[in-house]
Design a protein around this motif. Structure first.
Motif, PDB file in Angstrom:
ATOM      1  N   GLY A 159       9.871  -2.887  35.951  1.00 45.50           N
ATOM      2  CA  GLY A 159       8.638  -3.369  36.566  1.00 45.50           C
ATOM      3  C   GLY A 159       7.424  -2.542  36.197  1.00 45.50           C
ATOM      4  N   HIS A 160       7.599  -1.563  35.313  1.00 45.77           N
ATOM      5  CA  HIS A 160       6.479  -0.702  34.930  1.00 45.77           C
ATOM      6  C   HIS A 160       5.609  -1.384  33.879  1.00 45.77           C
ATOM      7  CE1 HIS A 160       7.453   3.566  36.475  1.00 45.77           C
ATOM      8  NE2 HIS A 160       8.031   2.675  37.256  1.00 45.77           N
ATOM      9  N   GLY A 161       4.311  -1.374  34.121  1.00 48.75           N
ATOM     10  CA  GLY A 161       3.381  -1.982  33.182  1.00 48.75           C
ATOM     11  C   GLY A 161       3.432  -1.353  31.807  1.00 48.75           C
ATOM     12  N   SER A 162       3.731  -0.061  31.731  1.00 50.08           N
ATOM     13  CA  SER A 162       3.802   0.597  30.428  1.00 50.08           C
ATOM     14  C   SER A 162       4.877  -0.037  29.551  1.00 50.08           C
ATOM     15  CB  SER A 162       4.086   2.092  30.611  1.00 50.08           C
ATOM     16  OG  SER A 162       5.313   2.292  31.302  1.00 50.08           O
ATOM     17  N   ILE A 163       6.056  -0.261  30.123  1.00 52.49           N
ATOM     18  CA  ILE A 163       7.171  -0.848  29.361  1.00 52.49           C
ATOM     19  C   ILE A 163       6.854  -2.285  28.992  1.00 52.49           C
ATOM     20  CG2 ILE A 163       9.630  -1.370  29.401  1.00 52.49           C
ATOM     21  CD1 ILE A 163       8.926   1.645  29.544  1.00 52.49           C
ATOM     22  N   LEU A 164       6.305  -3.019  29.914  1.00 52.87           N
ATOM     23  CA  LEU A 164       6.032  -4.440  29.689  1.00 52.87           C
ATOM     24  C   LEU A 164       4.916  -4.635  28.666  1.00 52.87           C
ATOM     25  CD1 LEU A 164       6.235  -5.298  33.461  1.00 52.87           C
ATOM     26  CD2 LEU A 164       7.859  -6.099  31.732  1.00 52.87           C
ATOM     27  N   ALA A 190      13.835 -13.032  31.017  1.00 48.56           N
ATOM     28  CA  ALA A 190      13.963 -12.689  32.440  1.00 48.56           C
ATOM     29  C   ALA A 190      12.730 -11.957  32.942  1.00 48.56           C
ATOM     30  CB  ALA A 190      15.207 -11.836  32.662  1.00 48.56           C
ATOM     31  N   LEU A 191      11.934 -11.376  32.028  1.00 47.89           N
ATOM     32  CA  LEU A 191      10.717 -10.651  32.387  1.00 47.89           C
ATOM     33  C   LEU A 191       9.459 -11.471  32.108  1.00 47.89           C
ATOM     34  CD1 LEU A 191      11.712  -7.189  30.844  1.00 47.89           C
ATOM     35  CD2 LEU A 191      11.820  -7.853  33.259  1.00 47.89           C
ATOM     36  N   GLU A 192       9.612 -12.761  31.887  1.00 48.96           N
ATOM     37  CA  GLU A 192       8.490 -13.591  31.455  1.00 48.96           C
ATOM     38  C   GLU A 192       7.422 -13.757  32.533  1.00 48.96           C
ATOM     39  OE1 GLU A 192       6.563 -15.767  28.387  1.00 48.96           O
ATOM     40  OE2 GLU A 192       8.027 -14.153  28.521  1.00 48.96           O
ATOM     41  N   ASN A 193       7.757 -13.488  33.798  1.00 47.13           N
ATOM     42  CA  ASN A 193       6.728 -13.549  34.843  1.00 47.13           C
ATOM     43  C   ASN A 193       5.696 -12.434  34.705  1.00 47.13           C
ATOM     44  OD1 ASN A 193       9.105 -15.017  36.796  1.00 47.13           O
ATOM     45  ND2 ASN A 193       7.001 -15.755  36.974  1.00 47.13           N
ATOM     46  N   PHE A 194       5.985 -11.425  33.894  1.00 47.44           N
ATOM     47  CA  PHE A 194       5.016 -10.372  33.620  1.00 47.44           C
ATOM     48  C   PHE A 194       4.257 -10.729  32.346  1.00 47.44           C
ATOM     49  CE2 PHE A 194       8.408  -7.922  35.853  1.00 47.44           C
ATOM     50  CZ  PHE A 194       7.653  -7.538  36.964  1.00 47.44           C
ATOM     51  N   ALA A 243      -4.267   1.669  30.208  1.00 48.61           N
ATOM     52  CA  ALA A 243      -3.088   2.006  29.405  1.00 48.61           C
ATOM     53  C   ALA A 243      -2.659   3.445  29.666  1.00 48.61           C
ATOM     54  CB  ALA A 243      -3.386   1.793  27.923  1.00 48.61           C
ATOM     55  N   ASP A 244      -3.622   4.367  29.688  1.00 51.68           N
ATOM     56  CA  ASP A 244      -3.296   5.765  29.972  1.00 51.68           C
ATOM     57  C   ASP A 244      -2.717   5.919  31.371  1.00 51.68           C
ATOM     58  OD1 ASP A 244      -4.220   6.440  27.459  1.00 51.68           O
ATOM     59  OD2 ASP A 244      -6.186   7.115  28.158  1.00 51.68           O
ATOM     60  N   ALA A 245      -3.256   5.167  32.327  1.00 48.45           N
ATOM     61  CA  ALA A 245      -2.766   5.260  33.702  1.00 48.45           C
ATOM     62  C   ALA A 245      -1.349   4.704  33.827  1.00 48.45           C
ATOM     63  CB  ALA A 245      -3.710   4.514  34.649  1.00 48.45           C
ATOM     64  N   LEU A 246      -1.045   3.628  33.114  1.00 51.30           N
ATOM     65  CA  LEU A 246       0.299   3.060  33.157  1.00 51.30           C
ATOM     66  C   LEU A 246       1.313   4.029  32.548  1.00 51.30           C
ATOM     67  CD1 LEU A 246      -0.436  -0.642  32.129  1.00 51.30           C
ATOM     68  CD2 LEU A 246       0.134   0.206  34.410  1.00 51.30           C
ATOM     69  N   LYS A 247       0.922   4.679  31.473  1.00 51.49           N
ATOM     70  CA  LYS A 247       1.809   5.684  30.875  1.00 51.49           C
ATOM     71  C   LYS A 247       2.038   6.831  31.850  1.00 51.49           C
ATOM     72  CE  LYS A 247       2.283   8.868  26.976  1.00 51.49           C
ATOM     73  NZ  LYS A 247       1.640   9.454  25.777  1.00 51.49           N
ATOM     74  N   ARG A 248       0.970   7.269  32.498  1.00 55.45           N
ATOM     75  CA  ARG A 248       1.091   8.370  33.443  1.00 55.45           C
ATOM     76  C   ARG A 248       1.969   7.985  34.625  1.00 55.45           C
ATOM     77  NH1 ARG A 248       2.075  13.337  33.564  1.00 55.45           N
ATOM     78  NH2 ARG A 248       1.219  14.511  35.310  1.00 55.45           N
ATOM     79  N   GLU A 249       1.903   6.733  35.063  1.00 53.93           N
ATOM     80  CA  GLU A 249       2.775   6.270  36.148  1.00 53.93           C
ATOM     81  C   GLU A 249       4.243   6.492  35.796  1.00 53.93           C
ATOM     82  OE1 GLU A 249       4.412   2.086  38.129  1.00 53.93           O
ATOM     83  OE2 GLU A 249       3.166   2.091  36.316  1.00 53.93           O
ATOM     84  N   THR A 250       4.628   6.110  34.586  1.00 53.75           N
ATOM     85  CA  THR A 250       6.025   6.232  34.184  1.00 53.75           C
ATOM     86  C   THR A 250       6.436   7.693  34.049  1.00 53.75           C
ATOM     87  OG1 THR A 250       5.833   4.120  33.015  1.00 53.75           O
ATOM     88  CG2 THR A 250       7.712   5.500  32.459  1.00 53.75           C
ATOM     89  N   GLU A 251       5.540   8.529  33.528  1.00 48.96           N
ATOM     90  CA  GLU A 251       5.850   9.955  33.425  1.00 48.96           C
ATOM     91  C   GLU A 251       6.032  10.587  34.802  1.00 48.96           C
ATOM     92  OE1 GLU A 251       3.484  10.941  29.225  1.00 48.96           O
ATOM     93  OE2 GLU A 251       2.556  11.386  31.162  1.00 48.96           O
ATOM     94  N   LEU A 252       5.156  10.268  35.738  1.00 48.55           N
ATOM     95  CA  LEU A 252       5.269  10.817  37.088  1.00 48.55           C
ATOM     96  C   LEU A 252       6.533  10.314  37.784  1.00 48.55           C
ATOM     97  CD1 LEU A 252       1.555  10.545  38.274  1.00 48.55           C
ATOM     98  CD2 LEU A 252       2.836  12.651  37.828  1.00 48.55           C
TER      99      LEU A 252
END
Length: 837
Positions: A640-645, A723-727, A575-584
């Motif tokens: 497509g970001h895991g944080s948002i999904l 539309a995002l149900e594949n995630f 979870a922390d890594a997904l948040k960091r992905e979006t920030e970066l």
């Protein structure tokens, strides 16, 4: 932290007196030439490029400008809108029965609501009759032009009440002032989130609790910054989230270790300290991971091992020390030190796992099995106690920042202290410290010097400075000649503060203050150069970690704890890594000055090994993040970001409603109405199974929409989320939902066909002007520290129009806001009397 002394009581008196003056005087007042009064209408005080003008938007057509009479506009509204939005039905709480397109400036708040829905393509609603061609967009353009012309003739920069430093701003200000990173959560209460942000001025309460928190913080931080040769032992505890992965190396811990925790701790003095490690137990009280003898845990300081302890397999909560291991006393120097408690990694491969390794390494303990999926000890909390025996105070980064001079004789102490106080106060107060400011602070220095030494006197003055209203509040000067209802230019010092808090989340640096002092910030080209410099500075990461994080609601990610049996690969570390992905990702768009539209379309992102594994990106090893090119078009952009999904899911299933609602609120700026009262939730209204067959989320949503009270909103919201149900819940890609193949097709509310994430992205880009307006409104809310009102929307549109000329680059939006009247001017409200000021 020291007990409250008579000096602290004296500081409280200063703060209380300052707040009394603040309540009596309102904003700071003065007759500064830099804050000369400006008339209500647009003047040279407002930068030309930022004024709302009568220039038509790029999408304007000749039909809108010359061939669209007001009578036709009114007829259009009556035919397609007033049938629902009338005095009787009042759909959405809005009536347009008396709407007059030629008089929209009399009720601009209503007109702006109409414009927003027309631009988004939401009105007329799906299934209702719509006029052909570009008639609706032409109507929106005509209304915008009329409102924008009126706003250009009589701009309203709005009014922001006094603003105090919130938690993060206080932390950043201390970092920049004293070169000290502190955690103020122990002192200040949580900040109120309003309109998505924690810096909205009129939502910031000021209570005795907040005042007491500021005073305790001033005492503790001044002591940590200067050092305390008389420090008494205290304990600082750091908890490890139960869902954190403890099989991998923790960032900041030495190589060859696994799990544990690494923190930067500020030691108040040179001396001896002990370190306590509490380990997890199983429900019956024995050590979690007792099956493997020979486990060890080490304590390191700045990467060097200072203690190595064996972990007895016989540990139990019934023991005298419970599940705690304590080191002998260890000598540590004062100042910030990187301290880690981590297990020695004994295996190159996960041979200790009885089945394939999972990431949520404590999952098996939650179902009562002493061991199973992962069978090694886990750290629960780490505590530092001391100093037990003080030997002195060593040099530290904060002491070097404070003590810029050293007296060699008693007669030199006062002059040296005054020099230190003047320099620190000028930075802390965000304007040159006056002789009166220095005199008041030196009174506290003298009190401290009487009871202690030179350093204690400086510490006492620093404590008073950190408790001063001039530091805690962003007070803006109002020219004495301004009358209620008039606009005025804010001073250059106040402009420097607005700029630095916007881009850095902290006060202005010495370069900004020097330019403000010379009256040069508004000189041609200067503010553009300063914005470019500030965006290059590492502190501009605040736009990612503060603005973008709150705009995208990344703080909600910690609330999701997926079912560990269904999603054992999801843990706090991921979870922390997904948040960091979006920030970066956002930070890269700022730093590289890319188009804001790349937030939706970018074919790149930032991953470390955990995120790459989650997304199926090969050949990424290690905890460091790096930029990668995405080959899967479904992963492009924020959608497509895991944080948002993940933050738009619930524990055991995806939530098309939450995902659709997030898109409407965050990306489109058109939040759906609240659900009607007494309407059951999806889980309460629709069974997850029909006989032996488990229903997919789509099928359950279709059943839910059969309720007429739900259908009107859900037919708009649901297709966006589906539309995002594949995630899945965690943002991982899937092709099935239970027994059903996933169907991610749907229709946007305007009839646009969508197929999966790619189709949703293209549908949103079809209304890119709505996305850009929504983004700009959020940027303006954060940058100004107040809510965006209807009278701000002409400025919002002007910023977007000007940004189009620069291919919608991020810097164009930042500069557009910084150069706008709303940013550079203020207004004294007509309701305020001289006495209230």
């Amino acid at each position: 932290m020291r007990p409250m002394s008579r000096y602290t009581v004296a500081v409280m008196g200063v703060v209380s007196a300052g707040l009394t003056l603040l309540a009596a005087d309102g904003p700071r007042q003065g007759a500064s030439a830099a804050a000369a009064q400006a008339p209500p209408a647009a003047t040279a005080a407002a930068p030309r490029a930022a004024r709302p003008t009568a220039t038509a938007p790029a999408m304007m057509t000749a039909h809108a400008t010359s061939g669209f009479p007001v009578t036709e506009q009114n007829a259009l509204v009556k035919q397609y809108c007033a049938t629902c939005h009338n005095d009787r039905a009042k759909a959405g709480g809005l009536t347009l029965a008396a709407f007059d397109a030629g008089a929209v400036t009399e009720h601009p708040d209503v007109a702006e609501k109409v414009i927003r829905k027309l631009r988004a393509g939401m009105m007329p609603p799906a299934g209702a009759r719509r006029p052909e061609g570009t008639v609706l967009s032409d109507l929106a353009t005509a209304l915008e032009m009329r409102i924008d012309r009126a706003a250009a003739l009589s701009p309203n920069p709005g009014r922001r009440p006094f603003q105090r430093l919130n938690r993060v701003e206080y932390t950043y200000a201390i970092r920049d002032l004293l070169n000290l990173d502190v955690d103020v959560e122990a002192f200040l209460p949580p900040d109120t989130i309003s309109d998505g942000f924690d810096n909205v001025a009129d939502a910031q309460g000021f209570s005795p609790t907040v005042l007491e928190g500021y005073l305790r913080a001033a005492s503790a931080i001044s002591t940590l910054a200067v050092g305390d040769a008389n420090a008494a032992p205290t304990e600082a505890t750091f908890k490890v989230p139960r869902t954190a992965n403890q099989m991998r190396q923790v960032e900041g811990a030495p190589f060859g270790t696994r799990g544990g925790v690494a923190v930067t701790h500020i030691f108040p003095a040179d001396g001896e300290y002990t370190f306590r490690m509490m380990l997890h137990s199983i429900p019956t009280g024995q050590l979690f991971g007792s099956s493997f003898p020979g486990e060890k845990i080490e304590v390191s300081i700045n990467g060097a091992r200072v203690a190595l302890l064996d972990i007895p397999t016989s540990m139990s909560e019934a023991d005298p020390n419970g599940m705690n291991l304590v080191t002998p006393r260890i000598y540590v120097k004062a100042g910030p030190q990187r301290v880690a408690a981590a297990f020695i990694a004994r295996f190159d491969a996960p041979v200790d796992d009885l089945i394939a390794p999972i990431e949520h390494t404590m999952a098996d303990s939650q179902i009562g099995s002493g061991f199973g999926i992962t069978a090694l000890p886990h750290l629960r909390e780490f505590a530092i106690t001391g100093p037990i025996k003080v030997t002195g105070v060593s040099d530290s980064p904060s002491r070097r920042r404070i003590f810029t001079c050293r007296p060699t004789a008693t007669s030199e102490e006062a002059a040296c202290a005054a020099s230190i106080v003047r320099r620190l106060a000028s930075l802390a107060y965000r304007a040159p410290a006056s002789a009166e400011d220095v005199r008041k602070l030196m009174m506290f220095y003298e009190q401290g010097r009487t009871e202690g030494d030179f350093e204690e006197g400086v510490r006492m003055a620093l404590q008073a400075l950190l408790a001063s209203p001039k530091f805690l509040f962003r007070l803006e000067e109002v020219p004495a000649t301004v009358r209620p209802g008039q606009n005025y230019r804010i001073t250059e010092y106040d402009l420097a503060s607005r700029l630095s808090f916007f881009l850095w989340g902290s006060g202005p640096d010495e370069e900004l203050l020097k330019l403000a002092g010379r009256g040069m910030l508004r000189q041609p080209g200067v503010i553009e150069k300063q914005v470019a410099r500030m965006l290059r500075d590492p502190r501009s990461e605040a736009l990612a970690t503060r603005f973008a994080s709150q705009w995208l609601r990344l703080q909600d990610l910690v609330r999701l704890i997926p079912d560990y049996l269904q999603y054992p690969q999801y843990d706090r570390t991921l979870a922390d890594a997904l948040k960091r992905e979006t920030e970066l990702f956002f930070d890269a768009i700022v730093r590289d000055d890319r188009s804001v539209l790349e937030l939706l379309t970018a074919d790149y992102t930032f991953v470390n090994e955990r995120v790459a594994k989650h997304y199926g990106v090969p050949n990424i090893v290690g905890p460091e993040f790096r930029r990668v090119t995405l080959t899967d078009p479904n992963r492009r952009g924020l959608l497509g970001h895991g944080s948002i999904l993940a933050l738009t899911s619930v524990a055991d299933r995806t939530s098309p409603v939450q995902r659709g609602k997030w898109i409407m609120e965050v990306l489109l700026g058109s939040p759906p109405p609240a659900p009607p009262p007494n309407v059951p939730s999806l889980d309460d209204s629709v069974s997850a199974a029909q006989g032996a067959r488990v229903l997919s989320v789509r099928e359950r949503m279709e059943e839910h929409r059969k309720n007429p009270a739900c259908n009107s909103c859900h037919r708009v919201i649901d297709p966006l989320g589906l539309a995002l149900e594949n995630f899945d819940v965690t943002g991982a890609w899937r092709i099935r939902d239970g027994d059903s193949t996933i169907d991610s097709n749907g229709d946007l509310y305007d009839g646009t066909k969508m197929q999966g994430p790619k189709g949703l992205r293209e549908a949103i880009l079809k209304h890119k002007d709505v996305f850009l307006l929504s983004f700009t409104e959020s940027l303006m809310t954060y940058g100004l520290g107040r809510r965006v009102e209807h009278f701000d929307l002409p400025t919002v549109r002007a910023i977007v129009r000007d940004a189009e000329k620069g291919d919608y680059r991020m810097s164009a939006f930042v500069l557009g806001l910084v150069k706008s009247p709303a940013f550079q001017m203020g207004r004294l409200e007509a309701a305020e009397t001289t006495e209230e000021r």
